[in-house]
Design a protein around this motif. Structure first.
Motif, mmCIF file in Angstrom:
data_model
loop_
_atom_site.group_PDB
_atom_site.id
_atom_site.type_symbol
_atom_site.label_atom_id
_atom_site.label_comp_id
_atom_site.label_asym_id
_atom_site.label_seq_id
_atom_site.Cartn_x
_atom_site.Cartn_y
_atom_site.Cartn_z
ATOM 1 N N ALA A 21 63.468 51.725 41.126
ATOM 2 C CA ALA A 21 62.576 51.722 42.293
ATOM 3 C C ALA A 21 61.816 50.404 42.432
ATOM 4 N N ASP A 22 61.764 49.601 41.363
ATOM 5 C CA ASP A 22 61.065 48.314 41.368
ATOM 6 C C ASP A 22 61.989 47.149 41.706
ATOM 7 N N PHE A 55 61.131 44.881 32.103
ATOM 8 C CA PHE A 55 59.701 45.155 32.173
ATOM 9 C C PHE A 55 59.105 44.417 33.358
ATOM 10 N N LEU A 56 58.034 44.976 33.900
ATOM 11 C CA LEU A 56 57.361 44.447 35.071
ATOM 12 C C LEU A 56 55.868 44.332 34.763
ATOM 13 N N ALA A 57 55.279 43.188 35.082
ATOM 14 C CA ALA A 57 53.839 42.988 34.932
ATOM 15 C C ALA A 57 53.187 43.363 36.257
ATOM 16 N N ALA A 62 42.393 46.264 44.962
ATOM 17 C CA ALA A 62 41.925 46.868 46.209
ATOM 18 C C ALA A 62 43.009 46.854 47.277
ATOM 19 N N LEU A 63 43.900 45.864 47.208
ATOM 20 C CA LEU A 63 44.974 45.750 48.201
ATOM 21 C C LEU A 63 46.282 46.356 47.724
ATOM 22 N N GLY A 64 46.245 47.132 46.645
ATOM 23 C CA GLY A 64 47.458 47.763 46.128
ATOM 24 C C GLY A 64 47.953 47.089 44.865
ATOM 25 N N ARG A 65 49.243 47.259 44.602
ATOM 26 C CA ARG A 65 49.839 46.717 43.382
ATOM 27 C C ARG A 65 50.351 45.302 43.608
ATOM 28 N N THR A 66 50.127 44.444 42.628
ATOM 29 C CA THR A 66 50.632 43.078 42.645
ATOM 30 C C THR A 66 51.553 42.908 41.449
ATOM 31 N N ALA A 67 52.781 42.462 41.701
ATOM 32 C CA ALA A 67 53.720 42.173 40.625
ATOM 33 C C ALA A 67 53.538 40.723 40.214
ATOM 34 N N GLY A 68 53.268 40.497 38.935
ATOM 35 C CA GLY A 68 53.045 39.143 38.443
ATOM 36 C C GLY A 68 54.250 38.538 37.761
ATOM 37 N N GLY A 69 55.211 39.373 37.361
ATOM 38 C CA GLY A 69 56.401 38.864 36.697
ATOM 39 C C GLY A 69 57.284 39.990 36.229
ATOM 40 N N GLY A 86 61.071 35.963 35.322
ATOM 41 C CA GLY A 86 60.337 35.169 36.304
ATOM 42 C C GLY A 86 58.885 35.598 36.367
ATOM 43 N N VAL A 87 58.013 34.615 36.513
ATOM 44 C CA VAL A 87 56.578 34.871 36.670
ATOM 45 C C VAL A 87 56.143 34.240 37.979
ATOM 46 N N ASP A 88 55.389 34.988 38.760
ATOM 47 C CA ASP A 88 54.851 34.488 40.022
ATOM 48 C C ASP A 88 54.097 33.188 39.757
#
Length: 164
Positions: A21-22, A55-57, A62-69, A86-88
């Motif tokens: 799903a990610d 794995f997902l970071a 407040a604006l929801g989920r943020t994926a960092g890497g 990959g890392v944002d």
């Protein structure tokens, strides 16, 4: 000397298993970092295979989920391989790459891998530094392996780390 760095808090991310799903989030991060990005279908297809894990970071805000890497790996027959990581760019040097790699290494050991491999562009100094700190050593090269957006070609360094 600027004091701004002293007053900036590193973003807080939690590390979660990467699920099918990610796939869209992982593909968006990949697209931002690689000249030949993988799409969400490719991530979904890989994550649907038993030997593949990742794995997902993620950070809740407040604006929801943020994926960092993210990191995507495969373990089979006593060996593991980092397929991609990959890392944002906004969160570089915040320790996410280290934490994601640590999670992947732990999982590889749990899956019975005795060694783990990866490939890295010889020009990616930051990634090479991270992998060296994690105990990876160069074991080979693949000349003209990576294609840049401008058509240039670069060498992939094949690296290995013992997990025993």
């Amino acid at each position: 000397m600027s004091l701004s760095g002293y007053f900036t808090r590193k973003p807080v991310f939690d590390i979660f298993p990467l699920e099918t799903a990610d796939a869209g989030m992982a593909a968006a991060l990949h697209r931002a970092r690689f000249s030949r990005p993988w799409n969400d279908g490719e991530f979904h297809s890989l994550l649907s295979q038993d030997p593949v894990y990742g794995f997902l970071a993620l950070k809740e805000g407040a604006l929801g989920r943020t994926a960092g890497g993210f990191v995507l790996a495969r373990a089979a027959a006593g060996e593991a391989e980092i397929l991609t990581i990959g890392v944002d760019q906004r969160f570089e040097r915040a320790g996410l790459g280290w934490r994601l790699m640590q999670a992947a290494l732990r999982e590889a050991r749990m899956r019975g891998a005795e060694a783990i491999f990866l490939e890295v562009d010889e020009g990616n100094i930051a990634a090479r530094g991270l992998y060296a700190k994690l105990g990876f050593a160069k074991v080979g090269e693949r000349k003209a392996y990576y294609a840049g957006a401008d058509g240039s070609r670069s060498t992939a360094l094949v690296m290995r780390r013992d997990l025993r």
